[in-house]
Design a protein around this motif. Structure first.
Motif, PDB file in Angstrom:
ATOM      1  N   VAL A 174       0.671  -1.265  -0.121  1.00  0.00           N
ATOM      2  CA  VAL A 174      -0.293  -0.095  -0.206  1.00  0.00           C
ATOM      3  C   VAL A 174       0.821   0.898  -0.423  1.00  0.00           C
ATOM      4  N   GLU A 175       2.152   0.976   0.586  1.00  0.00           N
ATOM      5  CA  GLU A 175       2.650   2.173   0.830  1.00  0.00           C
ATOM      6  C   GLU A 175       3.253   2.466  -0.216  1.00  0.00           C
ATOM      7  N   CYS A 176       4.013   1.572  -1.296  1.00  0.00           N
ATOM      8  CA  CYS A 176       4.471   1.689  -2.610  1.00  0.00           C
ATOM      9  C   CYS A 176       3.960   2.480  -3.659  1.00  0.00           C
ATOM     10  N   LEU A 177       2.286   1.790  -3.792  1.00  0.00           N
ATOM     11  CA  LEU A 177       1.413   1.877  -4.456  1.00  0.00           C
ATOM     12  C   LEU A 177       1.152   3.973  -3.995  1.00  0.00           C
ATOM     13  N   SER A 178       0.892   4.010  -3.420  1.00  0.00           N
ATOM     14  CA  SER A 178       0.319   5.990  -2.106  1.00  0.00           C
ATOM     15  C   SER A 178       1.381   5.736  -3.253  1.00  0.00           C
ATOM     16  N   GLU A 179       2.459   6.099  -3.429  1.00  0.00           N
ATOM     17  CA  GLU A 179       3.759   6.781  -3.786  1.00  0.00           C
ATOM     18  C   GLU A 179       4.162   6.775  -5.110  1.00  0.00           C
ATOM     19  N   LEU A 180       3.293   5.716  -5.786  1.00  0.00           N
ATOM     20  CA  LEU A 180       3.497   5.550  -7.330  1.00  0.00           C
ATOM     21  C   LEU A 180       2.183   6.520  -7.514  1.00  0.00           C
ATOM     22  N   LEU A 181       1.460   7.332  -6.984  1.00  0.00           N
ATOM     23  CA  LEU A 181       0.301   8.072  -7.158  1.00  0.00           C
ATOM     24  C   LEU A 181       1.657   9.267  -7.518  1.00  0.00           C
ATOM     25  N   GLY A 182       2.079   9.638  -7.396  1.00  0.00           N
ATOM     26  CA  GLY A 182       2.771  10.471  -7.891  1.00  0.00           C
ATOM     27  C   GLY A 182       3.658  10.473  -8.897  1.00  0.00           C
ATOM     28  N   HIS A 183       3.709   8.837 -10.279  1.00  0.00           N
ATOM     29  CA  HIS A 183       4.575   9.281 -10.666  1.00  0.00           C
ATOM     30  C   HIS A 183       4.514  10.041 -11.964  1.00  0.00           C
ATOM     31  N   ASP A 184       5.696   9.654 -12.298  1.00  0.00           N
ATOM     32  CA  ASP A 184       5.416  10.461 -13.562  1.00  0.00           C
ATOM     33  C   ASP A 184       4.032  10.136 -14.863  1.00  0.00           C
ATOM     34  N   SER A 185       4.775   9.039 -15.122  1.00  0.00           N
ATOM     35  CA  SER A 185       3.617   8.351 -16.064  1.00  0.00           C
ATOM     36  C   SER A 185       1.956   8.426 -15.268  1.00  0.00           C
ATOM     37  N   PHE A 186       0.867   9.109 -16.088  1.00  0.00           N
ATOM     38  CA  PHE A 186      -0.270   8.435 -16.208  1.00  0.00           C
ATOM     39  C   PHE A 186      -0.661   6.980 -15.615  1.00  0.00           C
ATOM     40  N   GLN A 187      -0.186   6.006 -16.982  1.00  0.00           N
ATOM     41  CA  GLN A 187      -1.151   5.172 -16.670  1.00  0.00           C
ATOM     42  C   GLN A 187      -0.236   4.292 -15.133  1.00  0.00           C
ATOM     43  N   VAL A 188       0.721   4.897 -14.773  1.00  0.00           N
ATOM     44  CA  VAL A 188       0.677   4.731 -14.101  1.00  0.00           C
ATOM     45  C   VAL A 188       0.378   4.587 -12.679  1.00  0.00           C
ATOM     46  N   LYS A 189       0.282   5.798 -12.022  1.00  0.00           N
ATOM     47  CA  LYS A 189      -1.032   6.488 -11.408  1.00  0.00           C
ATOM     48  C   LYS A 189      -2.121   5.914 -11.826  1.00  0.00           C
ATOM     49  N   GLU A 190      -2.645   5.831 -12.719  1.00  0.00           N
ATOM     50  CA  GLU A 190      -3.994   5.342 -13.300  1.00  0.00           C
ATOM     51  C   GLU A 190      -3.680   3.719 -12.413  1.00  0.00           C
ATOM     52  N   SER A 191      -2.919   2.371 -12.709  1.00  0.00           N
ATOM     53  CA  SER A 191      -3.112   1.829 -11.858  1.00  0.00           C
ATOM     54  C   SER A 191      -3.230   1.533 -10.950  1.00  0.00           C
ATOM     55  N   SER A 192      -2.054   2.449  -9.998  1.00  0.00           N
ATOM     56  CA  SER A 192      -2.647   2.034  -8.649  1.00  0.00           C
ATOM     57  C   SER A 192      -2.853   2.501  -8.003  1.00  0.00           C
ATOM     58  N   LEU A 193      -3.975   3.960  -8.080  1.00  0.00           N
ATOM     59  CA  LEU A 193      -4.687   4.069  -8.277  1.00  0.00           C
ATOM     60  C   LEU A 193      -6.135   2.912  -7.753  1.00  0.00           C
ATOM     61  N   CYS A 194      -6.449   2.849  -9.231  1.00  0.00           N
ATOM     62  CA  CYS A 194      -6.807   1.467  -9.256  1.00  0.00           C
ATOM     63  C   CYS A 194      -7.031   0.168  -8.234  1.00  0.00           C
ATOM     64  N   THR A 195      -5.543  -0.305  -8.237  1.00  0.00           N
ATOM     65  CA  THR A 195      -5.223  -1.817  -7.304  1.00  0.00           C
ATOM     66  C   THR A 195      -5.204  -0.909  -5.734  1.00  0.00           C
ATOM     67  N   LEU A 196      -5.595   0.053  -5.301  1.00  0.00           N
ATOM     68  CA  LEU A 196      -5.581   0.824  -3.927  1.00  0.00           C
ATOM     69  C   LEU A 196      -7.201   0.338  -3.599  1.00  0.00           C
TER      70      LEU A 196
END
Length: 507
Positions: free
Chosen positions: A92-114
């Protein structure tokens, strides 16, 4: 690491607890710099931990630190569940950090996973149930909300992706609570100074909130309850309280000018109707009304609701409204909104004649420099004021009154309408407009030469009139062919036997 390796890791962890350490292979890839690796790891975590949650393989209740787990007391089963719960928290901590990733696809995937974890935790809570029916994973949702509200970057695209989850009544309720907490914490740390990106992100998240109008409309919940009706979150009153507190917390801090206007645009129809006590907005609106310019114009909508529906008493309201009449009033994009509200505020027959006359004179004076599309609206507007307030018709019927600016006793610069001497004046400005270059304006101004009918003009269709519409109307006009008599040109200067004709030709 290739995708087959991740799939094998998931199968190994789910198939045999002896392979539990292979979860580190997934978590390491989740922190990888490569976009494709992070995407693959996020999808894998979604599958793995959702399965573990549903199988009850994570510890439920207060989680001790890994180094504090007693070796002799806990069984191997308990140690495994505690250990795996810590790995879930790492994920969960890693995914929350990925919400600030440069790639929108990574942000979106992290959001959906959370949000998948939120859904599964709602079904299989990781905290002890304090009441019969279930527990909403508020802490996890707060992690998501904090990730959607970065301080130094625009997250509007990710927030728009999150809006589909706001259709759940319980998610919306706890998001409002989380946003309220976030605003208090963030603004306190920054010593109340404006944070343009953060405040814009908050506005992007809360402005589209679609509040239910009736309690029976609240039927879509992520947490399914047997005794749903007894749950606080299923009560409309609780939602209104959370909504009200969220907006009051947001608006008590200084806003950037552009955001200030955006709030005022939606305040009257998207915020005030859903508050338990709309009168709590009095301070915000009165301050906005006193700012001047476009902000004051926009504050009129909210003040109108409070005055007419909630008995707000605003001292010197008409004096302030009068002061808003300046040359820009005919040019601002909020012109239609302003004149619609001004028409409502000046509709009472109990207003004193000197006040209405002051409005008529200032509107007339400003009309001298107004564009045609505004004049075609304001002239009927002034005529309607005469119909409502016959005592002001003295301005129309004063044959020996002032004929131009030099003779006019009206004091344009006077801020107090009662001292402007408007009733001593005449409407020479409208008479001047009878010579306007635009024929429609001249025709409209000529109506004051006639006796006005008792029926008011409907100006609703003229409020939004634009220059392009006038232009389109003109070019679509068809004119009759008029026969003309003329003498054909002969020679360069049109004279017969001109000497220039011997040397120059018009071909």
């Amino acid at each position: 690491m290739a995708r087959p390796d991740l799939a094998a890791s998931v199968e190994a962890v789910l198939g045999d607890r002896g392979n539990a350490n292979r979860v580190f292979e997934i978590l390491e890839l989740l922190a990888a710099e490569e976009e494709e690796d992070a995407l693959c790891a996020a999808r894998t975590c979604r599958r793995l931990f959702a399965a573990l949650l549903r199988r009850g393989e994570l510890m439920v209740g207060s989680l001790p630190a890994e180094e504090d787990v007693p070796s002799g007391i806990c069984s191997a089963e308990d140690k495994y569940k505690i250990w795996m719960r810590h790995r879930y928290n790492d994920c969960v901590e890693c995914l929350s950090e990925l919400l600030g990733h440069d790639s929108f696809q990574v942000k979106e995937s992290s959001l959906c996973t959370l949000m998948k974890f939120v859904e599964v935790e709602a079904e299989c809570p990781l905290v002890a149930q304090q009441w019969q029916g279930g527990v909403f994973p508020r802490h996890l949702l707060k992690v998501v909300v904090n990730g959607l509200l970065p301080i130094h970057e625009d997250a509007s695209l990710l927030i728009s992706r999150f809006q589909e989850y706001m259709e759940y009544d319980d998610v919306r309720y706890f998001v409002m609570k989380a946003v309220t907490e976030s605003i208090g914490q963030v603004m306190q740390k920054t010593k109340e100074r404006p944070l343009p990106f953060y405040q814009q992100n908050v506005f992007s998240l809360i402005s589209p909130i679609n509040m239910p109008n009736k309690e029976r409309d609240m039927v879509k919940f992520m947490v399914k309850q047997d005794n749903q009706k007894e749950w606080k979150v299923s009560k409309l009153q609780a939602h209104k309280q959370a909504f009200e507190r969220m907006w009051l917390t947001f608006l008590k801090h200084q806003l950037p000018s552009g955001l200030y206007k955006k709030v005022l645009v939606i305040l009257h129809d998207s915020i005030l109707p859903h508050m338990n006590e709309p009168t709590l907005m009095i301070d915000f609106l009165t301050v906005a009304y006193g700012v001047g310019g476009a902000i004051s114009l926009l504050a009129l909508n909210g003040l109108f609701i409070l005055i007419h529906q909630h008995n707000l008493e605003y001292p010197d309201f008409y004096k302030k409204l009068y002061s808003l009449l300046d040359p820009s009033i005919y040019h601002v994009k909020y012109r239609a909104r302003f004149f619609h509200l001004a028409d409502l505020f000046l509709s009472s027959s109990h207003l004193p004649a000197y006040l209405v006359a002051a409005f008529i004179k200032r509107l007339s004076r400003l009309a001298l420099t107004a564009p045609p599309e505004a004049l075609l609206m304001v002239i009927p507007f002034i005529c309607n004021l005469f119909r409502r307030h016959p005592a002001c018709k003295v301005l129309m019927h004063r044959p020996n009154g002032p004929q131009d600016l030099s003779e006019d006793p009206y004091i344009m610069e006077q801020e107090e309408p009662s001292e402007s001497r408007a009733l001593e004046s005449s409407l020479w400005e409208i008479q001047s407009l009878q010579n306007h270059y635009h024929p429609d304006v001249a025709q409209a101004a000529a109506i004051l030469n006639q006796s006005l009918s008792e029926i008011e003009d409907d100006i609703s269709g003229l409020l939004e009139l634009s220059a392009s519409e006038l232009f389109d109307k003109e070019i679509k006009k068809t004119s009759a062919n008029v026969p003309l008599e003329f003498e054909q040109v002969r020679g360069l200067f049109g004279k017969k036997n001109d000497i220039f004709a011997e040397h120059f030709a018009l071909d």
